[in-house]
Scaffold this motif. Structure first.
Motif, PDB file in Angstrom:
ATOM      1  N   LEU A 137     -60.191  17.167  -2.406  1.00 56.85           N
ATOM      2  CA  LEU A 137     -59.186  16.768  -0.981  1.00 56.85           C
ATOM      3  C   LEU A 137     -60.385  15.922  -0.542  1.00 56.85           C
ATOM      4  CD1 LEU A 137     -56.935  19.870  -0.007  1.00 56.85           C
ATOM      5  CD2 LEU A 137     -56.184  17.798  -1.081  1.00 56.85           C
ATOM      6  N   PRO A 138     -60.674  15.205  -0.158  1.00 55.08           N
ATOM      7  CA  PRO A 138     -59.627  14.853   0.716  1.00 55.08           C
ATOM      8  C   PRO A 138     -58.542  13.350  -0.093  1.00 55.08           C
ATOM      9  CG  PRO A 138     -61.096  14.019   1.812  1.00 55.08           C
ATOM     10  CD  PRO A 138     -61.788  14.965   1.190  1.00 55.08           C
ATOM     11  N   ILE A 139     -57.701  13.801  -0.420  1.00 48.42           N
ATOM     12  CA  ILE A 139     -56.706  12.656  -0.683  1.00 48.42           C
ATOM     13  C   ILE A 139     -56.871  11.517   0.183  1.00 48.42           C
ATOM     14  CG2 ILE A 139     -55.057  12.260  -1.482  1.00 48.42           C
ATOM     15  CD1 ILE A 139     -53.795  15.383  -1.760  1.00 48.42           C
ATOM     16  N   GLY A 140     -57.166  10.054  -0.873  1.00 48.63           N
ATOM     17  CA  GLY A 140     -56.169   9.028   0.325  1.00 48.63           C
ATOM     18  C   GLY A 140     -55.320   7.982  -0.448  1.00 48.63           C
ATOM     19  N   ARG A 176     -48.174  19.463   4.419  1.00 49.67           N
ATOM     20  CA  ARG A 176     -47.301  19.965   5.229  1.00 49.67           C
ATOM     21  C   ARG A 176     -46.995  21.181   4.750  1.00 49.67           C
ATOM     22  NH1 ARG A 176     -44.990  15.308   7.661  1.00 49.67           N
ATOM     23  NH2 ARG A 176     -42.925  16.326   7.521  1.00 49.67           N
ATOM     24  N   ASN A 177     -46.009  20.567   3.953  1.00 44.11           N
ATOM     25  CA  ASN A 177     -45.995  22.217   2.525  1.00 44.11           C
ATOM     26  C   ASN A 177     -47.199  22.689   2.386  1.00 44.11           C
ATOM     27  OD1 ASN A 177     -43.262  21.287   3.511  1.00 44.11           O
ATOM     28  ND2 ASN A 177     -42.339  20.453   1.551  1.00 44.11           N
ATOM     29  N   HIS A 178     -48.114  22.327   1.911  1.00 50.78           N
ATOM     30  CA  HIS A 178     -49.196  23.089   1.444  1.00 50.78           C
ATOM     31  C   HIS A 178     -50.563  23.558   2.477  1.00 50.78           C
ATOM     32  CE1 HIS A 178     -47.302  21.829  -2.361  1.00 50.78           C
ATOM     33  NE2 HIS A 178     -48.088  22.403  -2.932  1.00 50.78           N
ATOM     34  N   ASP A 179     -49.918  23.229   4.166  1.00 49.68           N
ATOM     35  CA  ASP A 179     -50.672  23.665   4.842  1.00 49.68           C
ATOM     36  C   ASP A 179     -51.839  22.613   4.997  1.00 49.68           C
ATOM     37  OD1 ASP A 179     -49.227  25.391   5.608  1.00 49.68           O
ATOM     38  OD2 ASP A 179     -49.448  27.244   4.755  1.00 49.68           O
ATOM     39  N   LEU A 180     -51.901  21.454   4.375  1.00 51.92           N
ATOM     40  CA  LEU A 180     -52.564  20.667   4.650  1.00 51.92           C
ATOM     41  C   LEU A 180     -52.946  20.339   6.122  1.00 51.92           C
ATOM     42  CD1 LEU A 180     -52.697  19.005   0.839  1.00 51.92           C
ATOM     43  CD2 LEU A 180     -54.075  20.706   1.602  1.00 51.92           C
ATOM     44  N   GLU A 181     -54.096  20.168   5.989  1.00 54.48           N
ATOM     45  CA  GLU A 181     -54.633  18.886   7.402  1.00 54.48           C
ATOM     46  C   GLU A 181     -53.976  17.667   7.039  1.00 54.48           C
ATOM     47  OE1 GLU A 181     -57.147  19.641  10.224  1.00 54.48           O
ATOM     48  OE2 GLU A 181     -56.230  21.464   9.569  1.00 54.48           O
ATOM     49  N   PRO A 182     -53.491  16.647   8.390  1.00 57.34           N
ATOM     50  CA  PRO A 182     -53.529  15.566   7.683  1.00 57.34           C
ATOM     51  C   PRO A 182     -54.534  14.633   6.522  1.00 57.34           C
ATOM     52  CG  PRO A 182     -52.984  15.378   9.472  1.00 57.34           C
ATOM     53  CD  PRO A 182     -53.807  16.374   9.271  1.00 57.34           C
ATOM     54  N   GLN A 183     -54.213  13.912   5.690  1.00 62.22           N
ATOM     55  CA  GLN A 183     -54.930  13.293   4.778  1.00 62.22           C
ATOM     56  C   GLN A 183     -55.350  12.123   4.948  1.00 62.22           C
ATOM     57  OE1 GLN A 183     -56.646  15.717   2.019  1.00 62.22           O
ATOM     58  NE2 GLN A 183     -55.938  17.282   3.510  1.00 62.22           N
ATOM     59  N   LEU A 184     -56.066  11.016   4.671  1.00 60.16           N
ATOM     60  CA  LEU A 184     -55.997   9.465   4.403  1.00 60.16           C
ATOM     61  C   LEU A 184     -55.305   8.710   3.774  1.00 60.16           C
ATOM     62  CD1 LEU A 184     -60.124   9.892   3.731  1.00 60.16           C
ATOM     63  CD2 LEU A 184     -59.723   9.984   5.428  1.00 60.16           C
ATOM     64  N   VAL A 185     -54.533   8.123   4.867  1.00 57.19           N
ATOM     65  CA  VAL A 185     -53.769   7.308   4.449  1.00 57.19           C
ATOM     66  C   VAL A 185     -54.088   5.802   4.649  1.00 57.19           C
ATOM     67  CG1 VAL A 185     -51.121   6.505   4.745  1.00 57.19           C
ATOM     68  CG2 VAL A 185     -51.771   9.233   4.606  1.00 57.19           C
ATOM     69  N   ASP A 191     -64.655   4.901   0.601  1.00 51.82           N
ATOM     70  CA  ASP A 191     -65.683   4.534   1.980  1.00 51.82           C
ATOM     71  C   ASP A 191     -65.878   6.046   3.000  1.00 51.82           C
ATOM     72  OD1 ASP A 191     -67.595   2.422   0.842  1.00 51.82           O
ATOM     73  OD2 ASP A 191     -66.375   0.964   2.706  1.00 51.82           O
ATOM     74  N   HIS A 192     -64.209   6.091   3.415  1.00 48.89           N
ATOM     75  CA  HIS A 192     -64.616   7.166   3.748  1.00 48.89           C
ATOM     76  C   HIS A 192     -63.853   8.756   3.449  1.00 48.89           C
ATOM     77  CE1 HIS A 192     -63.249   3.713   6.480  1.00 48.89           C
ATOM     78  NE2 HIS A 192     -63.543   4.669   7.304  1.00 48.89           N
ATOM     79  N   GLY A 193     -64.516   8.814   1.868  1.00 49.14           N
ATOM     80  CA  GLY A 193     -64.724  10.348   1.461  1.00 49.14           C
ATOM     81  C   GLY A 193     -63.757  10.302   0.821  1.00 49.14           C
TER      82      GLY A 193
END
Lengths: 340, 340
Positions: free
Chosen positions: B183-186, B209-218, B237-239
């Protein structure tokens, strides 16, 4: 009026008027691509001769669909997918739609496709021909259906043809392999039942002779990934230090064989591919390839077809071939400074 | 006989006879797929009602061409080339030929393609729909032209539809990425103007959400290599530590971006691709991908169309969707035991 058994044909009208069959056909269909005075002259002459177009021909002529057909042997082969897309883009630029048939290298499927396209209102056809369909294609051409062949040629056919010349690319490739001492070469040939399979093998062998090489290793395959895999395995077993593929699909098979055998391309083995494709560039070392400039070939084929459709280009009694030279695009897939 | 302004339609005949429009259409065309007694009953009923088919419908009905049409948005995208080839193989097995049109993601081209196919004698059509053509497609369906949608769906359309469900593949992929601490996933999303673009993005976000993750990069892109390249560059570029592509063409763009940036997939960056392709397997480390089982989807679509053609399958008043689950195919493209 001529008796039924010697009923005059469109060919007779064209001959008498001194124009091509295509022009005579368009004049009879009142197509504005033929000058008004020429149309009137041809129509008068046809009436004198007692010419009557048959119902099917009339239906075809009177229903310009502004759609062309393109017939290719595969869509899984990205070379043909690129060709189809480039023809379609060129046609779109001229206000024409395109429909596509994939013959899956099956002459029966090609025959059925040509029949469907010719009888269901396309204005013209671009076709990668199968030699088993030569008679049908020549017959459609004789009927005045605008037709252009691409990629493969039919010996003795009067149909205009757009092909590439494998020799320049083959000469440059063999020259580079000799420089790199990457011999013996294992060449993966396409099938002898296609003009491209035969012409590329001949060009490869001529390039070898030009460099005073002994005959190199040759595997006679087909334009399929499986055949490329099988051929590469066979040629590696026989000591080839370069794998040289004769088309896109066999290049994919060569990549598969190298990956499976754990061979690092450009380090353990030299590879020359055929045609450009993202798969060949997006490797740890991009492949050196012979490129046919298929976009340019496709545009040329459409330009010829468009000329036939507009009536500005006569259907030649003697065929004109348009030949694009192949080029070598250097990647990084040859072993460095290796010696036999 | 009914007055001209309330001229009875095929729909009225079908309703009165208690059969589908397709069956009524076939009965009026004297198609032997409808039992002789049923045909006679429907024809008598139609005569009583004063039903007269229009000329175009009659021409279409009387000329079974044993040819189907398939309409796809691209042939350079190997997912659609595979779909087309699989439909064609299934059709061939049933004695039917296939013609293809490529709309190049252009609704005007799709509209023209559908008009050409429907008016030039194909027996039925399989189509990857563009939402701008919903009205035309629904109208063709109402006219009784056998029609099946594939890959994308049209909200509220009565046309039978074959799609894949992105959720199972997305859940498995996100679960694996969490395990790998990648993580984070892009995420590279397809366009919001397609049902597949929207459904995959929703499925990705639901899996997070099912894995209780914060919103990821899209990154909101399009189904094109260039958009994949641009999106990958932006997300790196955004990590982003994982690049997760929402279709085949964007996966190719992600590969290109990683190669150009000198990033070794599975060592410097984790990648999840979409759909299976030789390009994704023939990498130093094969990609982990979400696979839609396009061959199976294509065969299902043909089976439904074939049922409509044979009259064994009524055109449903309420649509039935056939949904194929996506699956995760594990390669070797995730970083090992990496921690944030």
């Amino acid at each position: 009026m001529a008796a039924e058994h010697s009923r005059p044909t469109l060919r007779d009208v064209a001959h008498r008027a001194g124009v091509s069959i295509a022009t005579a056909s368009r004049a009879m269909a009142d197509n504005p691509a033929v000058a008004t005075t020429t149309r009137a002259r041809i129509q008068a002459l046809a009436a004198d001769l007692g010419y009557r177009p048959n119902a099917q021909a009339r239906a075809l002529q009177s229903s310009r669909s502004n759609t062309i057909g393109i017939v290719v042997p595969s869509l899984l082969n990205p070379y043909f997918a690129t060709m189809v897309t480039a023809v379609q883009n060129a046609a779109k630029g001229a206000g024409l739609a395109t429909i596509i048939t994939n013959t899956d290298e099956n002459p029966e499927t090609m025959a059925a496709s040509l029949t469907f396209l010719a009888s269901h209102g396309v204005d013209g056809i671009i076709c990668v021909p199968d030699e088993h369909c030569a008679e049908q294609l020549n017959h459609l051409h004789d009927q005045g259906i605008p037709l252009v062949l691409i990629d493969r040629e039919l010996a003795g056919s009067p149909i205009p043809t757009v092909i590439s010349d494998p020799q320049p690319g083959m000469d440059a490739a063999v020259s580079l392999l000799v420089e790199h001492h990457a011999l013996p070469i294992g060449y993966l040939s396409g099938p002898m039942s296609t003009s491209t399979g035969r012409a590329r093998l001949e060009a490869f062998q001529r390039a070898c002779r030009n460099h005073d090489l002994e005959p190199q290793l040759v595997f006679r395959g087909g334009f399929e990934q499986e055949q490329g895999f099988e051929g590469a395995t066979h040629l590696l077993d026989h000591g080839a230090r370069t794998l040289f593929a004769g088309d896109t699909m066999m290049t994919i098979g060569v990549l598969e064989a190298c990956h499976r055998a754990g061979l690092s391309i450009g380090e353990d083995i030299s590879v020359i591919g055929f045609d450009s494709h993202p798969l060949f560039t997006l490797q740890p070392r991009p492949l050196t390839v012979i490129d046919q400039q298929v976009d340019s070939m496709a545009r040329q084929a459409f330009t010829v077809l468009h000329g036939l459709l507009a009536g500005t280009e006569p259907i030649q009694p003697t065929r004109t071939d348009l030949v694009t030279p192949t080029i070598l695009i250097q990647g990084d897939s040859l072993m460095k400074g290796s010696h036999p």
